[in-house]
Design a protein around this motif. Structure first.
Motif, PDB file in Angstrom:
ATOM      1  N   LEU A  55     -11.544  -0.709   3.416  1.00  0.00           N
ATOM      2  CA  LEU A  55     -11.785  -0.619   1.976  1.00  0.00           C
ATOM      3  C   LEU A  55     -11.921   0.837   1.553  1.00  0.00           C
ATOM      4  O   LEU A  55     -11.439   1.236   0.487  1.00  0.00           O
ATOM      5  CB  LEU A  55     -13.039  -1.405   1.591  1.00  0.00           C
ATOM      6  CG  LEU A  55     -13.439  -1.362   0.114  1.00  0.00           C
ATOM      7  CD1 LEU A  55     -12.279  -1.789  -0.785  1.00  0.00           C
ATOM      8  CD2 LEU A  55     -14.673  -2.221  -0.146  1.00  0.00           C
ATOM      9  N   ALA A  56     -12.563   1.654   2.386  1.00  0.00           N
ATOM     10  CA  ALA A  56     -12.689   3.084   2.084  1.00  0.00           C
ATOM     11  C   ALA A  56     -11.307   3.718   1.945  1.00  0.00           C
ATOM     12  O   ALA A  56     -11.047   4.486   1.006  1.00  0.00           O
ATOM     13  CB  ALA A  56     -13.495   3.780   3.170  1.00  0.00           C
ATOM     14  N   LYS A  57     -10.401   3.404   2.862  1.00  0.00           N
ATOM     15  CA  LYS A  57      -9.055   3.965   2.802  1.00  0.00           C
ATOM     16  C   LYS A  57      -8.293   3.424   1.591  1.00  0.00           C
ATOM     17  O   LYS A  57      -7.507   4.158   0.966  1.00  0.00           O
ATOM     18  CB  LYS A  57      -8.306   3.656   4.096  1.00  0.00           C
ATOM     19  CG  LYS A  57      -8.856   4.409   5.303  1.00  0.00           C
ATOM     20  CD  LYS A  57      -8.084   4.073   6.572  1.00  0.00           C
ATOM     21  CE  LYS A  57      -8.606   4.863   7.761  1.00  0.00           C
ATOM     22  NZ  LYS A  57      -7.862   4.539   9.012  1.00  0.00           N
ATOM     23  N   ARG A  58      -8.514   2.163   1.269  1.00  0.00           N
ATOM     24  CA  ARG A  58      -7.865   1.603   0.081  1.00  0.00           C
ATOM     25  C   ARG A  58      -8.335   2.329  -1.180  1.00  0.00           C
ATOM     26  O   ARG A  58      -7.531   2.611  -2.079  1.00  0.00           O
ATOM     27  CB  ARG A  58      -8.167   0.107  -0.027  1.00  0.00           C
ATOM     28  CG  ARG A  58      -7.467  -0.566  -1.199  1.00  0.00           C
ATOM     29  CD  ARG A  58      -7.861  -2.014  -1.340  1.00  0.00           C
ATOM     30  NE  ARG A  58      -7.335  -2.605  -2.565  1.00  0.00           N
ATOM     31  CZ  ARG A  58      -7.836  -3.674  -3.143  1.00  0.00           C
ATOM     32  NH1 ARG A  58      -8.870  -4.322  -2.596  1.00  0.00           N
ATOM     33  NH2 ARG A  58      -7.310  -4.143  -4.260  1.00  0.00           N
ATOM     34  N   LEU A  59      -9.617   2.640  -1.244  1.00  0.00           N
ATOM     35  CA  LEU A  59     -10.144   3.369  -2.394  1.00  0.00           C
ATOM     36  C   LEU A  59      -9.540   4.768  -2.465  1.00  0.00           C
ATOM     37  O   LEU A  59      -9.313   5.299  -3.562  1.00  0.00           O
ATOM     38  CB  LEU A  59     -11.668   3.431  -2.332  1.00  0.00           C
ATOM     39  CG  LEU A  59     -12.367   2.121  -2.703  1.00  0.00           C
ATOM     40  CD1 LEU A  59     -13.816   2.120  -2.225  1.00  0.00           C
ATOM     41  CD2 LEU A  59     -12.316   1.899  -4.211  1.00  0.00           C
ATOM     42  N   VAL A  60      -9.295   5.390  -1.319  1.00  0.00           N
ATOM     43  CA  VAL A  60      -8.600   6.675  -1.303  1.00  0.00           C
ATOM     44  C   VAL A  60      -7.217   6.518  -1.926  1.00  0.00           C
ATOM     45  O   VAL A  60      -6.811   7.305  -2.789  1.00  0.00           O
ATOM     46  CB  VAL A  60      -8.491   7.221   0.136  1.00  0.00           C
ATOM     47  CG1 VAL A  60      -7.567   8.451   0.182  1.00  0.00           C
ATOM     48  CG2 VAL A  60      -9.870   7.587   0.680  1.00  0.00           C
ATOM     49  N   ASP A  61      -6.487   5.509  -1.510  1.00  0.00           N
ATOM     50  CA  ASP A  61      -5.147   5.262  -2.065  1.00  0.00           C
ATOM     51  C   ASP A  61      -5.198   5.050  -3.573  1.00  0.00           C
ATOM     52  O   ASP A  61      -4.370   5.577  -4.326  1.00  0.00           O
ATOM     53  CB  ASP A  61      -4.527   4.036  -1.398  1.00  0.00           C
ATOM     54  CG  ASP A  61      -4.218   4.249   0.082  1.00  0.00           C
ATOM     55  OD1 ASP A  61      -4.066   5.412   0.490  1.00  0.00           O
ATOM     56  OD2 ASP A  61      -4.139   3.238   0.811  1.00  0.00           O
ATOM     57  N   LEU A  62      -6.175   4.267  -4.017  1.00  0.00           N
ATOM     58  CA  LEU A  62      -6.293   3.972  -5.442  1.00  0.00           C
ATOM     59  C   LEU A  62      -6.668   5.214  -6.235  1.00  0.00           C
ATOM     60  O   LEU A  62      -6.204   5.405  -7.371  1.00  0.00           O
ATOM     61  CB  LEU A  62      -7.327   2.860  -5.651  1.00  0.00           C
ATOM     62  CG  LEU A  62      -6.914   1.480  -5.126  1.00  0.00           C
ATOM     63  CD1 LEU A  62      -8.115   0.524  -5.137  1.00  0.00           C
ATOM     64  CD2 LEU A  62      -5.762   0.905  -5.961  1.00  0.00           C
TER      65      LEU A  62
END
Length: 447
Positions: A147-154
């Motif tokens: 989820l942390a990496k997804r938030l980076v992408d977003l």
């Protein structure tokens, strides 16, 4: 003083021509360039003054000769790792740019006197640069590295300049060594400590997320909540730090952060004005590059408590960059803050405001964050450069089509005196503007 790591426009290689050096001086508009070996070791400096002196003593002007024959080898340089106060002492009436070198003598950065701001990663943050927009993830990853990496992408998709996280060593941060809260803790502290124990990423996982940010081309930042976390982040090599509102009065941590020599972005929530002035005094005394963010640490912050007008006061107190860190709902306030001079904006980012955790409810969803970035960039474009009012291209066209002119409403012979009763105001606006009526009355017709 401002330290910049973008040095391309100041860089000339040994063996390059004097003409190449003059092109660099023209590009950077700073009247100086620095000569280095192929390895980057600094050899000398060449200023427009050096070139003038060469011109006056040279029988032949050959701008293709090697710049090495003109450069000044008696230059002043400082180590990049020197304390900012020590670098500042190297400026004098002749020097407003100081080259900074590493331990191998390589030219790696430069310091400018009297310029407000600092460089953070590849971004120059100043009163003249676009607002630096931070997507605050904090612990909104809820302990899930994916989820942390997804938030980076977003955050990247939304147009953020930076993604920020938080690191805590609970064993040193809390008086009970970070164990589940005891009865002596109030309910709020018990709840917060329980969330931290369940939702923190461990240090290795957080550093892996920093690596992911770098691989994706966005700057990672982190708030160290304690000295143990700062040591971990220093070992990792972060390029700057965010200081939480809760630590603006923590002189021990501020001193340790200043000792890194890296830029500090400090929130001012929960602090009184005397406490803010005390922190500013300490950071100035330690020579730290810093900016202050106006902030209200209420979650969510009622609009009536935001007090954006305080940005001007904060600017006066600091004499440096100011920004805004918001916990209110929506995007109107950060957009307005940019119009009022904020050069750094921080807002929380989440994928779901209903997730468990302190910050989710005051966070923006990805599409909202992207809209905030678009609105901020639109406001920046609309702010313009100030100065004297000038007509735009569209206005000039409409002025001709829609405005009015002075028109002679009768037959007029050459040499005849123009009277007021001969003149009327009519469209289009292709002639004299109506405000010049008095200038026209009494003139003699020429044609």
């Amino acid at each position: 003083m401002r330290i910049e790591k973008k040095i391309k426009d100041f860089l000339v290689f040994s063996g390059d021509s004097l003409l190449d050096a003059l092109k660099r001086i023209n590009d950077n508009q700073a009247r100086i360039a620095f000569v280095v070996e192929d390895s980057g070791v600094l050899l000398g400096a060449v200023s427009d003054g050096d070139v003038r002196r060469w011109i006056t003593r040279s029988p032949e002007l050959d701008f293709n000769l090697p710049v090495d024959q003109v450069m000044n080898r008696d230059f002043v340089a400082r180590l990049l790792t020197d304390p900012p106060a020590a670098i500042d002492e190297s400026f004098d009436h002749k020097r407003d740019i100081i080259p900074l070198i590493d331990n191998m003598g390589r030219f790696v950065a430069l310091a400018r006197r009297g310029v407000v701001g600092f460089q953070l990663g590849e971004r120059l943050i100043s009163d003249q640069s676009p607002a630096f927009i931070i997507a605050e993830v904090g612990n909104n990853h809820n302990g899930d590295i994916q989820l942390a990496k997804r938030l980076v992408d977003l955050a990247i998709e939304a147009g953020a300049d930076c993604v920020k996280f938080q690191m805590r060593d609970l064993s040193t941060l809390y008086s009970n060594q970070g164990k589940n809260a005891e009865a002596c803790y109030d309910l709020g502290s018990q709840y917060t400590l329980d969330l931290l124990n369940r939702f923190q990423l461990d240090n290795d996982a957080l550093c892996a997320v920093f690596d992911y940010c770098t691989a994706r081309g966005i700057l990672p930042l982190c708030t160290p909540w304690d000295l143990a976390s700062l040591r971990v982040l220093e070992d990792y090599g972060l390029q700057g730090y965010k200081v939480a509102s809760a630590d603006l009065t923590n002189n021990e941590l501020l001193t340790a952060l200043a000792a890194t020599g890296k830029p500090l972005i400090c929130s001012t929530g929960m602090s009184t004005e005397p406490e803010i002035k005390g922190a500013v005094s300490l950071l100035r005394r330690l020579g730290a590059p810093f900016a202050l963010l106006h902030c209200n640490s209420t979650y969510p912050t009622p609009f009536k408590d935001v007090n954006l007008s305080y940005l001007a006061c904060l600017k006066q107190i600091t004499g440096t960059l100011v920004g805004y860190s918001g916990h209110e709902r929506g995007i109107a306030v950060p957009v307005a803050a940019v119009a009022l001079g904020a050069r750094i904006i921080e807002k929380h980012l989440t994928v779901d405001r209903h997730m468990e955790g302190n910050d989710h409810k005051v966070s923006l969803l990805p599409e909202e964050f992207a809209d905030m970035v678009r609105q901020i960039r639109a406001v920046e474009e609309a702010m313009g450069q100030g100065g004297e009012r000038e007509l735009t291209q569209g206005e000039m066209i409409n002025r001709e089509n829609l405005a009015k002119s002075l028109v002679i409403d009768c037959d007029l012979s050459r040499g005849q005196l123009i009277r007021r009763d001969m003149i009327v105001v009519r469209s289009p606006g292709q002639g004299l503007q109506p405000n010049r009526l008095d200038e026209l009355v009494g003139k003699v017709a020429q044609n």
